[in-house]
Write an enzyme that holds these catalytic residues in place. Structure first.
Site, PDB file in Angstrom:
ATOM      1  N   ASP A 139      -6.996   4.556  -4.715  1.00 34.65           N
ATOM      2  CA  ASP A 139      -7.605   4.442  -3.380  1.00 34.65           C
ATOM      3  C   ASP A 139      -8.208   5.822  -3.123  1.00 34.65           C
ATOM      4  O   ASP A 139      -8.392   6.599  -4.073  1.00 34.65           O
ATOM      5  CB  ASP A 139      -6.550   4.063  -2.320  1.00 34.65           C
ATOM      6  N   LYS A 179       0.865  -1.184   0.000  1.00 33.05           N
ATOM      7  CA  LYS A 179       0.000   0.000   0.000  1.00 33.05           C
ATOM      8  C   LYS A 179       0.897   1.228   0.000  1.00 33.05           C
ATOM      9  O   LYS A 179       2.047   1.158   0.444  1.00 33.05           O
ATOM     10  CB  LYS A 179      -0.871   0.011   1.273  1.00 33.05           C
TER      11      LYS A 179
HETATM   12  P1  NDP Z   1     -12.844   7.985  -2.929  1.00 35.44           P
HETATM   13  O1  NDP Z   1     -11.758   8.979  -2.715  1.00 35.44           O
HETATM   14  O2  NDP Z   1     -13.360   7.797  -4.302  1.00 35.44           O
HETATM   15  O3  NDP Z   1     -14.085   8.316  -1.972  1.00 35.44           O
HETATM   16  C1  NDP Z   1     -13.939   8.362  -0.602  1.00 35.44           C
HETATM   17  C2  NDP Z   1     -15.263   8.791   0.010  1.00 35.44           C
HETATM   18  O4  NDP Z   1     -15.162   8.719   1.421  1.00 35.44           O
HETATM   19  C3  NDP Z   1     -15.614  10.219  -0.318  1.00 35.44           C
HETATM   20  O5  NDP Z   1     -17.012  10.351  -0.310  1.00 35.44           O
HETATM   21  C4  NDP Z   1     -15.003  10.980   0.858  1.00 35.44           C
HETATM   22  O6  NDP Z   1     -15.606  12.246   1.108  1.00 35.44           O
HETATM   23  C5  NDP Z   1     -15.258  10.033   1.987  1.00 35.44           C
HETATM   24  N1  NDP Z   1     -14.210  10.194   3.016  1.00 35.44           N
HETATM   25  C6  NDP Z   1     -12.869  10.045   2.848  1.00 35.44           C
HETATM   26  N2  NDP Z   1     -12.210  10.279   3.984  1.00 35.44           N
HETATM   27  C7  NDP Z   1     -13.156  10.614   4.877  1.00 35.44           C
HETATM   28  C8  NDP Z   1     -13.131  10.965   6.243  1.00 35.44           C
HETATM   29  N3  NDP Z   1     -11.974  11.039   6.902  1.00 35.44           N
HETATM   30  N4  NDP Z   1     -14.323  11.211   6.851  1.00 35.44           N
HETATM   31  C9  NDP Z   1     -15.494  11.126   6.187  1.00 35.44           C
HETATM   32  N5  NDP Z   1     -15.582  10.800   4.895  1.00 35.44           N
HETATM   33  C10 NDP Z   1     -14.439  10.545   4.259  1.00 35.44           C
HETATM   34  O7  NDP Z   1     -12.299   6.609  -2.324  1.00 35.44           O
HETATM   35  P2  NDP Z   1     -12.790   5.134  -2.614  1.00 35.44           P
HETATM   36  O8  NDP Z   1     -14.253   5.115  -2.807  1.00 35.44           O
HETATM   37  O9  NDP Z   1     -11.910   4.559  -3.642  1.00 35.44           O
HETATM   38  O10 NDP Z   1     -12.409   4.403  -1.242  1.00 35.44           O
HETATM   39  C11 NDP Z   1     -13.306   4.341  -0.133  1.00 35.44           C
HETATM   40  C12 NDP Z   1     -12.846   3.260   0.819  1.00 35.44           C
HETATM   41  O11 NDP Z   1     -12.834   1.997   0.145  1.00 35.44           O
HETATM   42  C13 NDP Z   1     -11.438   3.413   1.400  1.00 35.44           C
HETATM   43  O12 NDP Z   1     -11.392   2.856   2.693  1.00 35.44           O
HETATM   44  C14 NDP Z   1     -10.601   2.555   0.456  1.00 35.44           C
HETATM   45  O13 NDP Z   1      -9.388   2.144   1.064  1.00 35.44           O
HETATM   46  C15 NDP Z   1     -11.550   1.395   0.237  1.00 35.44           C
HETATM   47  N6  NDP Z   1     -11.315   0.589  -0.958  1.00 35.44           N
HETATM   48  C16 NDP Z   1     -11.318   1.148  -2.201  1.00 35.44           C
HETATM   49  C17 NDP Z   1     -11.136   0.354  -3.312  1.00 35.44           C
HETATM   50  C18 NDP Z   1     -11.236   0.899  -4.702  1.00 35.44           C
HETATM   51  O14 NDP Z   1     -11.189   0.105  -5.645  1.00 35.44           O
HETATM   52  N7  NDP Z   1     -11.389   2.195  -4.894  1.00 35.44           N
HETATM   53  C19 NDP Z   1     -10.856  -1.088  -3.192  1.00 35.44           C
HETATM   54  C20 NDP Z   1     -10.967  -1.585  -1.832  1.00 35.44           C
HETATM   55  C21 NDP Z   1     -11.159  -0.762  -0.771  1.00 35.44           C
HETATM   56  P3  NDP Z   1     -14.857  13.594   0.642  1.00 35.44           P
HETATM   57  O15 NDP Z   1     -15.050  13.665  -0.826  1.00 35.44           O
HETATM   58  O16 NDP Z   1     -15.534  14.665   1.410  1.00 35.44           O
HETATM   59  O17 NDP Z   1     -13.413  13.420   1.044  1.00 35.44           O
END
Ligand code: NDP
Length: 444
Positions: A166, A126
Site C-alpha cells: 500500500d 489492513k
Molecule cells: P504509493 O506509496 O506508491 O504512492 C502514493 C502517492 O500518493 C505518492 O505520489 C505520494 O506522494 C502521494 N501521497 C501519499 N500520501 C499523501 C498525502 N498525505 N498527501 C498528498 N499526496 C500523498 O502508494 P500507492 O500508489 O500504492 O497507493 C495510492 C492509493 O491507492 C492509496 O490510497 C492506496 O490505499 C490505494 N490503493 C493501492 C493499491 C495498490 O495496489 N498499490 C490497491 C488499491 C488501492 P509522496 O511520494 O510525496 O508521499
C-alpha cells in the site's frame, strides 16, 4: 431511530477520534439502508451491522529498529483483521507517518466490500505503521521491516491472513518482510502478495491497480456512449497506482496530463512521460521537481492543484480526502464526465454528493481500484498451485474481473432503483455476498 442511524451513532461514540473510520462506515451504511430496511427485524435481532462494523481482531504492537547512527526508534505497528466471512483476511500494509488505528480501520472496513466485489474468496483486513520509509537508507528500511514482521508473523499465514503493499510499501519492503517471515516460520508460502517475480510474485501485479482502474473506466464510458480515445485525463499521485493508471490511459489513446506528490504537481500538455516518471519515482526515489529535466515543456507547481485542470476523466490516485467540494466544483465547471477513485476514499463525502448531483459518473475506490487485490488473489492461486502464469493470462483475467465488476455494481444499483449510482451499487453488491456468508456461518 432507524437501525442504520443507531449503528452509525454507536460507531462514532465507541470509536472516538477516528473520523476516517466514521466516514467510511457512514458511506457504506447510508448506501445499504434500502437493503437493511427490507430486513430490519432480522438484522437487528442478529446484530448484523454491529458485527460488520466491529473488527474480528485488532493487533497493535511495538516496532523498535536501529538507524544508521546507532539510534533506536520505536514505531507502532497495526493489523486489523476485519472480516473473514468469505476468505482469509487480505489487505495491504501502509507505511506513512499519518497512520493510526482509525486510518487502518477505515481501510480494513472498505476492504471487506472491495474484496467481495472481486468475486474471489478473500476477507477484509489492513495494517501498517507510522514509519516513514522516505529518506531512509535501504538498511534502515530493512531493519524496520524485519522488526515489523517479527511480531506480525504470529498472526498471518497463507490461509489465515495475506498482507500486501500500500502507500510506502512497495517491492523493496515486501521483499524484506517476506525474507523475515520465511526465516522465522521456516515456510516458503504465499503469505504476502506483491512479491518479486523470482520468489513467487505474479506478473502484472505491479500494474494491476492502475490497469484495472482504466479497464473499469473504459467499460463504464463505453456503456454511456463514450470512447477513451482522445480523452483528457487528470491523475493525482505518482506512486504505484498513478504510474500504471497513466500508462494504461496512454495505451488506450487518451492523454494523461497531470501527476502529483505530497509537495506539488506536474502539468504536461503533451502527456505525462511514463518512462520518465518511473525513472524518477521507482528507480531514483526522487521528487517530481525532477520531471522538468526530462520534459522541458512541462510545468511544476508547488502545493495542490491537479483538479483545477480541465479534464474529461479525473483519477485521484494519491490518498484519502484529497479531492474536496471546491475541487469537485472546478471539475464540473471544466466539463468532467467521470471521476473514478484509484486511491481509497480520495473524494470527500460532500464532493461525491456534488459530483453525482451534477450528473458526473462517479465510481468509488472499492470498485474502481479492486484490480490490485483481485490480482493479489490471482498471485495467491499461483503460489498455492506452484504456478507462474504469463503476463497476458493475468492481464486478461484482470480485465474480465473489472468488466464483470462494473456490470455487477451497475446491476445492483438498478435493482434497488438507484440507476447510475455506483456508490450504492458497489456497497450493496459487496454487502450482499458478505452478509450471505455471515448468515450461513452463524453467530461467530
Ligand atoms: P504509493 O506509496 O506508491 O504512492 C502514493 C502517492 O500518493 C505518492 O505520489 C505520494 O506522494 C502521494 N501521497 C501519499 N500520501 C499523501 C498525502 N498525505 N498527501 C498528498 N499526496 C500523498 O502508494 P500507492 O500508489 O500504492 O497507493 C495510492 C492509493 O491507492 C492509496 O490510497 C492506496 O490505499 C490505494 N490503493 C493501492 C493499491 C495498490 O495496489 N498499490 C490497491 C488499491 C488501492 P509522496 O511520494 O510525496 O508521499
Amino acid at each position: 431511530m432507524s437501525y442504520v442511524d443507531k449503528v452509525i451513532e454507536d460507531v462514532v461514540k465507541q470509536n472516538p477520534n477516528e473520523p476516517e473510520f466514521h466516514q467510511a462506515v457512514r458511506e457504506v451504511l447510508e448506501s445499504i439502508r434500502v437493503v437493511v430496511d427490507q430486513n430490519e427485524a432480522q438484522f437487528r435481532r442478529d446484530a448484523l451491522l454491529e458485527r460488520l462494523v466491529n473488527p474480528e481482531r485488532q493487533i497493535k504492537f511495538r516496532v523498535p529498529w536501529i538507524d544508521d547512527n546507532g539510534q533506536v526508534h520505536v514505531n507502532t505497528g497495526y493489523r486489523v483483521q476485519f472480516n473473514s466471512a468469505i476468505g482469509p483476511y487480505k489487505g495491504g500494509l501502509r507505511l506513512h507517518p499519518s497512520v493510526n488505528i482509525g486510518i487502518i480501520k477505515f481501510l480494513g472496513f472498505e476492504q471487506i466490500f472491495k474484496n467481495s466485489l472481486t468475486g474471489l474468496p478473500i476477507g477484509g483486513g489492513k495494517g501498517g505503521s507510522d514509519f516513514d520509509p522516505k529518506g531512509k537508507s535501504d538498511r534502515e528500511v530493512m531493519a524496520f521491516c524485519q522488526s515489523f514482521m517479527s511480531e506480525l508473523c504470529k498472526y498471518i499465514g497463507a490461509n489465515i491472513d495475506v498482507p500486501a503493499g500500500d502507500i510506502g510499501t512497495g517491492a523493496r519492503e515486501i521483499g524484506y518482510m517476506y525474507g523475515q517471515y520465511k526465516k522465522l516460520s521456516g515456510l516458503f508460502e504465499g503469505v504476502l502478495t506483491g512479491k518479486g517475480l523470482s520468489y513467487g510474485g505474479s506478473l502484472a501485479r505491479t500494474e494491476a491497480t492502475g490497469y484495472g482502474l482504466l479497464y473499469l473506466a473504459e467499460e463504464m464510458m463505453k456503456c454511456h456512449g463514450y470512447e477513451m480515445k482522445g480523452k483528457t485525463v487528470t491523475v493525482s499521485g505518482s506512486g504505484n497506482v498513478a504510474i500504471y493508471a497513466i500508462e494504461k490511459t496512454e495505451q488506450m489513446g487518451a492523454i494523461a496530463v497531470t501527476c502529483s506528490d505530497s509537495d506539488g504537481w506536474v502539468y504536461d500538455p503533451d502527456g505525462i512521460d511514463v518512462e520518465a516518471l518511473k525513472a524518477i519515482k521507482e528507480q531514483r526515489r526522487e521528487r517530481l521537481t525532477e520531471y522538468k529535466k526530462y520534459r522541458p515543456k512541462s510545468e511544476y507547481f508547488a502545493g495542490k492543484g491537479v483538479w483545477s485542470v480541465r479534464t474529461d476523466i479525473a483519477l485521484p490516485c494519491a490518498t484519502q480526502n484529497e479531492l474536496d467540494l471546491e475541487d469537485a466544483k472546478a471539475l464540473v465547471e471544466g466539463g468532467v464526465i467521470a471521476v473514478c477513485e484509484g486511491a481509497n476514499m480520495p473524494v470527500t463525502a460532500e464532493a461525491i454528493r456534488f459530483l453525482q448531483k451534477s450528473g458526473v459518473y462517479f465510481v468509488p475506490g472499492k470498485a474502481a481500484n479492486a484490480g490490485g487485490v483481485a490480482t493479489s488473489a490471482l498471485e495467491m492461486s499461483q503460489d498455492s498451485g506452484r504456478l507462474a502464469w504469463s503476463f497476458d493470462k493475468v492481464d486478461t483475467k484482470l480485465k474480465e474481473i473489472m468488466v464483470k465488476l462494473y456490470h455487477n455494481i451497475d446491476d445492483a444499483a438498478v435493482r434497488y432503483g438507484f440507476d447510475g449510482n455506483y456508490v450504492v451499487g458497489a456497497n450493496i453488491a459487496g454487502f450482499e455476498k458478505v452478509v450471505d456468508a455471515m448468515n450461513a456461518q452463524g453467530i461467530v
